[in-house]
Design an enzyme around this catalytic site. Structure first.
Site, PDB file in Angstrom:
ATOM      1  N   MET A 157      23.608  20.608 -42.625  1.00  0.00           N
ATOM      2  CA  MET A 157      24.710  19.602 -42.467  1.00  0.00           C
ATOM      3  C   MET A 157      24.686  18.449 -43.534  1.00  0.00           C
ATOM      4  O   MET A 157      24.098  17.531 -43.635  1.00  0.00           O
ATOM      5  CB  MET A 157      24.657  19.186 -41.051  1.00  0.00           C
ATOM      6  N   TRP A 189      15.970  20.096 -36.694  1.00  0.00           N
ATOM      7  CA  TRP A 189      16.530  20.920 -35.628  1.00  0.00           C
ATOM      8  C   TRP A 189      17.062  22.092 -36.361  1.00  0.00           C
ATOM      9  O   TRP A 189      17.037  22.483 -37.836  1.00  0.00           O
ATOM     10  CB  TRP A 189      17.743  20.276 -35.341  1.00  0.00           C
ATOM     11  N   LYS A 236      27.360  14.710 -30.588  1.00  0.00           N
ATOM     12  CA  LYS A 236      27.779  15.572 -30.151  1.00  0.00           C
ATOM     13  C   LYS A 236      27.215  15.509 -28.469  1.00  0.00           C
ATOM     14  O   LYS A 236      27.506  16.017 -27.566  1.00  0.00           O
ATOM     15  CB  LYS A 236      26.897  17.173 -30.305  1.00  0.00           C
ATOM     16  N   ASP A 270       5.261  25.916 -38.914  1.00  0.00           N
ATOM     17  CA  ASP A 270       6.528  26.095 -38.129  1.00  0.00           C
ATOM     18  C   ASP A 270       6.794  25.553 -36.865  1.00  0.00           C
ATOM     19  O   ASP A 270       5.831  25.789 -35.926  1.00  0.00           O
ATOM     20  CB  ASP A 270       6.434  27.880 -37.985  1.00  0.00           C
ATOM     21  N   TYR A 319      21.046  18.650 -27.320  1.00  0.00           N
ATOM     22  CA  TYR A 319      20.737  17.010 -27.476  1.00  0.00           C
ATOM     23  C   TYR A 319      19.986  16.787 -25.926  1.00  0.00           C
ATOM     24  O   TYR A 319      19.008  15.788 -25.907  1.00  0.00           O
ATOM     25  CB  TYR A 319      21.933  16.366 -27.882  1.00  0.00           C
ATOM     26  N   GLY A 351      14.574  17.228 -45.052  1.00  0.00           N
ATOM     27  CA  GLY A 351      15.697  16.990 -44.522  1.00  0.00           C
ATOM     28  C   GLY A 351      16.495  15.725 -45.149  1.00  0.00           C
ATOM     29  O   GLY A 351      15.733  14.847 -45.698  1.00  0.00           O
ATOM     30  N   ILE A 352      17.684  15.326 -44.797  1.00  0.00           N
ATOM     31  CA  ILE A 352      18.426  14.180 -45.237  1.00  0.00           C
ATOM     32  C   ILE A 352      17.884  13.189 -44.665  1.00  0.00           C
ATOM     33  O   ILE A 352      17.380  12.128 -45.296  1.00  0.00           O
ATOM     34  CB  ILE A 352      20.146  14.422 -44.959  1.00  0.00           C
ATOM     35  N   ARG A 375       8.313  22.984 -43.241  1.00  0.00           N
ATOM     36  CA  ARG A 375       7.882  24.350 -43.213  1.00  0.00           C
ATOM     37  C   ARG A 375       7.106  24.515 -44.543  1.00  0.00           C
ATOM     38  O   ARG A 375       6.073  25.491 -44.489  1.00  0.00           O
ATOM     39  CB  ARG A 375       8.832  25.333 -43.093  1.00  0.00           C
ATOM     40  N   ARG A 376       7.502  23.981 -45.584  1.00  0.00           N
ATOM     41  CA  ARG A 376       6.698  24.115 -46.969  1.00  0.00           C
ATOM     42  C   ARG A 376       6.560  22.612 -47.456  1.00  0.00           C
ATOM     43  O   ARG A 376       7.493  21.806 -47.690  1.00  0.00           O
ATOM     44  CB  ARG A 376       7.608  24.721 -48.016  1.00  0.00           C
TER      45      ARG A 376
END
Length: 364
Positions: A187, A81, A120, A57, A152, A21-22, A43-44
């Site tokens: 996102m 997430w 959030k 996973d 959260y 991810g970012i 996951r990969r």
């Protein structure tokens, strides 16, 4: 509980969770550059550039125990997430992922676990976003939790419970609209805006700000993924970062009425085609729906590597972020007093990101 003797830097071993991810990608780059041993869980996964990939996973506790049986990280950086249809499902899934990941590491010599959440925490979850009574801006870490279920909060609770059981310190990093390099992320405002600008140029459309009047005219801030990575590593290795939640934003503030035309210029949009807020929000999910089918042809014409627009644009997230009917500003005093002095200029963070996406042939 603080470990008796922190590991020397030469023996620090990091497990980055959500490494594709970012934020996870930025952490892997930062940690490897700083000389850490790094394992990257997603996951990969594949081993590359000295980083050991771990495929698992996060929703499968047995798979996690098997995948992590031989891992001995001293530090965990949890950035993953998974979005669910309801907040009750978000709590069950995302709280469960933190719980199960840390349970699978009871054998490891953990010193610190750093968790990314976001604003959030103060604004409320997706299904009650900015809908009830909230603290005044700028947001401060000592504000009490809102009286509404929030994944959260569930993640924090699982983190703290595991810390009590397993004897590591923790930190929580409340970021705001993280911009950084990734593809296929749920996102991703930076790439989404770049794709919007590309479609506008290719199809001779206006480059329309999608958000609210409050966002157009009010102050806001953002978080560069590289700065977030620095912040997490600082908290994980500094006594001042132990057992604390921290806000993390770039350190500057801006108004979208100033930023939007500047981003348009960096993306090569005709100034006459730049349109700000007018009368009502114009969400990208609605704006772009008639034109999304043109993306494969645009990608082919320019030799872009990703013809699937859903892999490069997250319209819904940018709409949610820019559609808020309130000013959003975040206080960084707690981190500053604790010794973290990192800073990014948000406009530069955007333009550096656009340049990288161009060099990777994700946008022209």
């Amino acid at each position: 509980m603080t470990p008796d003797v922190p590991a020397p830097q030469s023996t620090r071993r990091a497990l980055v969770v959500g490494a594709s991810g970012i934020t996870g990608s930025a952490l892997v780059r930062h940690l490897t550059a700083d000389g850490w041993e790094v394992s990257a869980l997603s996951r990969r996964a594949g081993t590359r550039d000295g980083v050991r990939g771990i495929a698992a996973d996060l929703r499968d506790p047995q798979a996690l125990r098997t995948a992590l049986a031989d891992e001995r990280p001293t530090h965990v950086f949890f950035t993953a997430w998974q979005r669910q249809a309801t907040e009750a499902e978000n709590i069950a899934v995302n709280g469960g992922m933190v719980r199960d990941l840390l349970a699978a590491l009871t054998h490891a010599p953990l010193e610190h676990v750093a968790l990314v959440t976001g604003l959030k925490h103060y604004l409320g979850p997706f299904e009650a976003y900015a809908a009830g009574e909230m603290p005044d801006t700028p947001f401060h870490e000592e504000e009490p939790r809102l009286d509404t279920p929030n994944f959260y909060y569930a993640q924090e609770d699982e983190l703290m419970a595991a810390a009590d059981r397993q004897g590591f310190t923790w930190s929580v990093h409340r970021s705001h609209t993280v911009i950084g390099h990734a593809v296929g992320n749920a996102m991703n405002m930076g790439l989404t805006i770049a794709v919007q600008a590309t479609i506008a140029k290719e199809l001779d459309l206006d480059f329309v700000f999608p958000g609210s009047e409050a966002q157009w005219n009010g102050l806001t801030d953002m978080t560069d993924a590289g700065l977030l990575a620095e912040h997490m590593v600082w908290a994980a290795t500094s006594p001042a970062g132990a057992d604390e939640p921290f806000n993390i934003v770039n350190g500057d503030v801006f108004r979208w009425r100033w930023m939007w035309p500047r981003l348009a210029a960096h993306l090569g949009v005709d100034p006459a085609r730049v349109v700000g807020y007018q009368d009502a929000p114009r969400p990208l999910e609605e704006q772009m729906a008639p034109y999304a089918s043109a993306w494969p042809e645009i990608a082919e014409r320019h030799g872009l590597v990703e013809p699937d627009i859903d892999r490069v644009a997250s319209w819904w997230h940018t709409d949610a972020d820019l559609g808020r009917a309130m000013e959003v500003v975040t206080d960084m005093s707690k981190s500053r007093e604790a010794g973290f002095t990192g800073y990014r200029r948000t406009e530069r963070a955007f333009t550096d990101l656009f340049d990288r996406y161009r060099s990777d042939h994700l946008v022209p």
